[in-house]
Design a protein around this motif. Sequence first.
Motif, PDB file in Angstrom:
ATOM      1  N   ARG A 402       0.659  -1.675  -0.053  1.00 51.56           N
ATOM      2  CA  ARG A 402       0.038  -0.162   0.498  1.00 51.56           C
ATOM      3  C   ARG A 402       0.954   1.144   0.041  1.00 51.56           C
ATOM      4  N   GLY A 403       2.316   0.976   0.325  1.00 47.11           N
ATOM      5  CA  GLY A 403       3.108   2.410   0.512  1.00 47.11           C
ATOM      6  C   GLY A 403       3.339   2.850   1.619  1.00 47.11           C
ATOM      7  N   VAL A 404       3.848   3.361   1.746  1.00 49.78           N
ATOM      8  CA  VAL A 404       3.834   4.399   3.235  1.00 49.78           C
ATOM      9  C   VAL A 404       2.491   4.958   3.664  1.00 49.78           C
ATOM     10  N   ASP A 405       2.055   5.513   2.866  1.00 47.09           N
ATOM     11  CA  ASP A 405       0.654   6.374   2.899  1.00 47.09           C
ATOM     12  C   ASP A 405      -0.271   5.191   3.447  1.00 47.09           C
ATOM     13  N   GLY A 406      -0.081   4.775   2.825  1.00 40.45           N
ATOM     14  CA  GLY A 406      -1.452   3.516   3.538  1.00 40.45           C
ATOM     15  C   GLY A 406      -0.902   2.709   3.967  1.00 40.45           C
ATOM     16  N   ARG A 407       0.638   2.366   4.479  1.00 37.00           N
ATOM     17  CA  ARG A 407       0.226   1.909   6.226  1.00 37.00           C
ATOM     18  C   ARG A 407       0.384   2.993   7.409  1.00 37.00           C
ATOM     19  N   ASP A 408       0.807   3.990   6.903  1.00 39.75           N
ATOM     20  CA  ASP A 408       0.566   5.001   7.825  1.00 39.75           C
ATOM     21  C   ASP A 408      -0.777   5.387   8.401  1.00 39.75           C
ATOM     22  N   GLY A 409      -1.494   5.185   7.570  1.00 42.92           N
ATOM     23  CA  GLY A 409      -2.657   6.027   7.160  1.00 42.92           C
ATOM     24  C   GLY A 409      -3.737   5.291   8.450  1.00 42.92           C
ATOM     25  N   LEU A 410      -3.168   3.649   9.503  1.00 48.12           N
ATOM     26  CA  LEU A 410      -3.981   2.971   9.328  1.00 48.12           C
ATOM     27  C   LEU A 410      -4.218   3.444  11.183  1.00 48.12           C
ATOM     28  N   TRP A 411      -3.252   4.568  10.807  1.00 48.17           N
ATOM     29  CA  TRP A 411      -3.232   4.221  12.492  1.00 48.17           C
ATOM     30  C   TRP A 411      -3.905   5.618  12.872  1.00 48.17           C
ATOM     31  N   GLU A 412      -5.164   5.844  11.630  1.00 48.60           N
ATOM     32  CA  GLU A 412      -5.597   7.142  12.431  1.00 48.60           C
ATOM     33  C   GLU A 412      -6.584   6.079  13.482  1.00 48.60           C
ATOM     34  N   HIS A 413      -7.132   5.381  13.112  1.00 49.12           N
ATOM     35  CA  HIS A 413      -8.553   4.858  14.044  1.00 49.12           C
ATOM     36  C   HIS A 413      -8.155   4.034  14.188  1.00 49.12           C
ATOM     37  N   PRO A 414      -8.104   3.264  15.878  1.00 49.91           N
ATOM     38  CA  PRO A 414      -8.118   2.446  16.311  1.00 49.91           C
ATOM     39  C   PRO A 414      -8.067   1.148  15.795  1.00 49.91           C
ATOM     40  N   ASP A 415      -9.781   0.978  15.068  1.00 48.26           N
ATOM     41  CA  ASP A 415     -10.608  -0.350  14.761  1.00 48.26           C
ATOM     42  C   ASP A 415      -9.933  -0.145  13.427  1.00 48.26           C
ATOM     43  N   MET A 416      -8.515   0.508  12.834  1.00 45.30           N
ATOM     44  CA  MET A 416      -8.416  -0.138  11.399  1.00 45.30           C
ATOM     45  C   MET A 416      -7.434  -0.954  11.653  1.00 45.30           C
ATOM     46  N   LEU A 417      -6.826  -0.321  12.799  1.00 45.79           N
ATOM     47  CA  LEU A 417      -5.385  -1.538  13.118  1.00 45.79           C
ATOM     48  C   LEU A 417      -5.598  -3.440  13.221  1.00 45.79           C
ATOM     49  N   PHE A 429      -4.996  -9.809   5.730  1.00 46.36           N
ATOM     50  CA  PHE A 429      -4.643  -9.195   6.416  1.00 46.36           C
ATOM     51  C   PHE A 429      -4.541  -7.562   5.660  1.00 46.36           C
ATOM     52  N   VAL A 430      -3.463  -8.123   4.508  1.00 50.58           N
ATOM     53  CA  VAL A 430      -2.903  -6.947   3.846  1.00 50.58           C
ATOM     54  C   VAL A 430      -3.879  -6.374   2.458  1.00 50.58           C
ATOM     55  N   HIS A 431      -4.061  -7.886   2.223  1.00 50.01           N
ATOM     56  CA  HIS A 431      -5.001  -7.621   0.843  1.00 50.01           C
ATOM     57  C   HIS A 431      -6.462  -7.868   0.935  1.00 50.01           C
ATOM     58  N   ARG A 432      -6.450  -7.013   2.055  1.00 46.92           N
ATOM     59  CA  ARG A 432      -7.536  -6.913   2.593  1.00 46.92           C
ATOM     60  C   ARG A 432      -8.472  -5.914   2.197  1.00 46.92           C
ATOM     61  N   GLU A 433     -10.206  -5.804   1.717  1.00 49.09           N
ATOM     62  CA  GLU A 433     -10.502  -4.289   1.199  1.00 49.09           C
ATOM     63  C   GLU A 433      -9.866  -3.780   2.290  1.00 49.09           C
ATOM     64  N   GLN A 434      -9.537  -2.942   1.893  1.00 47.28           N
ATOM     65  CA  GLN A 434      -9.769  -1.338   3.113  1.00 47.28           C
ATOM     66  C   GLN A 434     -10.745  -0.685   3.678  1.00 47.28           C
ATOM     67  N   LEU A 435     -11.176  -0.383   4.302  1.00 43.93           N
ATOM     68  CA  LEU A 435     -11.751   0.003   4.843  1.00 43.93           C
ATOM     69  C   LEU A 435     -12.289   1.770   4.953  1.00 43.93           C
ATOM     70  N   ASP A 436     -12.758   2.602   4.906  1.00 47.77           N
ATOM     71  CA  ASP A 436     -13.865   3.871   4.518  1.00 47.77           C
ATOM     72  C   ASP A 436     -13.938   4.614   5.571  1.00 47.77           C
ATOM     73  N   PHE A 437     -13.697   4.785   6.648  1.00 54.49           N
ATOM     74  CA  PHE A 437     -14.538   5.482   7.772  1.00 54.49           C
ATOM     75  C   PHE A 437     -14.939   7.083   7.125  1.00 54.49           C
ATOM     76  N   SER A 438     -14.770   7.272   7.009  1.00 53.70           N
ATOM     77  CA  SER A 438     -15.244   8.775   6.362  1.00 53.70           C
ATOM     78  C   SER A 438     -17.234   8.407   5.691  1.00 53.70           C
ATOM     79  N   GLU A 439     -17.389   7.587   5.619  1.00 45.14           N
ATOM     80  CA  GLU A 439     -19.188   7.764   5.132  1.00 45.14           C
ATOM     81  C   GLU A 439     -19.242   6.748   5.903  1.00 45.14           C
ATOM     82  N   ILE A 440     -19.164   6.050   7.301  1.00 44.89           N
ATOM     83  CA  ILE A 440     -19.198   6.135   8.164  1.00 44.89           C
ATOM     84  C   ILE A 440     -19.122   7.285   9.091  1.00 44.89           C
TER      85      ILE A 440
END
Length: 466
Positions: A402-417, A429-440
């Motif tokens: 996912r690159g550096v930004d995709g990796r570090d972006g997981l720290w934005e919310h505890p449920d994303m870790l 986990f690495v290839h799982r579809e990424q969650l989009d918390f903005s819609e929630i």
Amino acid sequence: MSDTPFGFGLPPEEPENGDEGKKKGGQGGPNPFGFGGAGLPGGADNPFAAMFGSVNPADLGAAFQQLGQMLSYEGGPVNWDMAKDIARQTVAQGTSDGVKDSSVGPAERAAVEEAVRLADLWLDGVTSLPSGAGTAVAWSRAEWVEATLPVWKELVDPVAERVGAAMGSVLPEEMQAMAGPLLGMMRSMGGAMFGQQIGQAVGTLAGEVVGSTDVGLPLGPAGRAALLPLNIEAFGKDLGVPSDEVRLYLALREAAHQRLFAHVPWLRSHLFGAVEGYARGIKVDTSKLEDVVGQLDPGNPEQLQEALQGGMFQPQDTPEQKAALARLETALALVEGWVDAVVHEAAKPRLTSADALRETLRRRRASGGPAEQTFATLIGLELRPRRLRDASRLWASLTDARGVDGRDGLWEHPDMLPTATDLDDPDGFVHREQLDFSEIDRMLGEAAERRGEQDGTGEGKGDDEK
């Protein structure tokens, strides 16, 4: 998890070799209030032995003075003034290899500042999180004690308070009424005795740590990257690595921790909340009381001391504690794994000894030193990332996928870790579809607006809609 939080454990056994056995085993057995060589003159097992045993007049006076401090204490569950004094005394005695604490000189301070500055520059290229170190400082061991005690207080007080409350609640009401003065004295002595144990452990740990984040928690003031030159020298002594490389690698780790704790605002409370959750789960087995409580004489403190040493108030493991421990261990593994991954990425192209230093630090964190084992006894928790290697591999795989930004972006919310289960299946986990918390977040905001309209308050609407 230690079986003897705050030293409450099974009855001590007689050593096989008499006094020699006691020397090998430290205190010779679990001691609920930490009486021993660390706390009282003469290395007595309890204050009464210290006062009336074969001690010289100077030690006898010190014992009376310390007992007076115990009985006069009226604060919280831990006497932190006593903890600080004992920690400073332990630091002043030096480490087991005979190295005494010393003030940090201008040259050492300049070397630390330069190492942290360069470390932050290297980290800029391997993480999207900006620098979290506003200043870089070089501490002596005594300065580390002073700077970190407020955080140890926050960490230990909830557990100490819960243990004390559990101890008091198991006594029958009629006995509490009869033993009111004695219970007050026990609380005062208990706070001082906990302070003795914690002070000894903090002082010992000060002789081992190389920075403010060694145990995976932010022990120092926010935004202040700290290294201990004296301990860094001892750490690198037998590694066969140039001292400037050792210092720079440790500065990378300290600066990486600072970035994470500075720019992930929920992380600190998440870690400390797991410790508090552990404390809330503490329960005391009252079955032993049925046999001994009726025989206790409230006016005989020595008898009560013997009952405590016999495991009278031994805390039990509970499902709540185990769940909190699992959360803490996973969080520590994720923190340490992320630091391990980004530091290796920054150091590998630049430091010839990067691989060797990485493996040394991994083993050091996995095994823990004597002081960390002491804290495992004090608070019942081992502050070690048991799955550091698994977490580091997962973060490295995320970087590739996912690159550096995709990796570090997981720290934005505890449920994303990642979870403990994800550490078992990192590829999943690495290839799982990424969650989009903005819609929630958008859906939750709209729901709040509707509730406000229904209540007639309009509180859920934004300013431009009112």
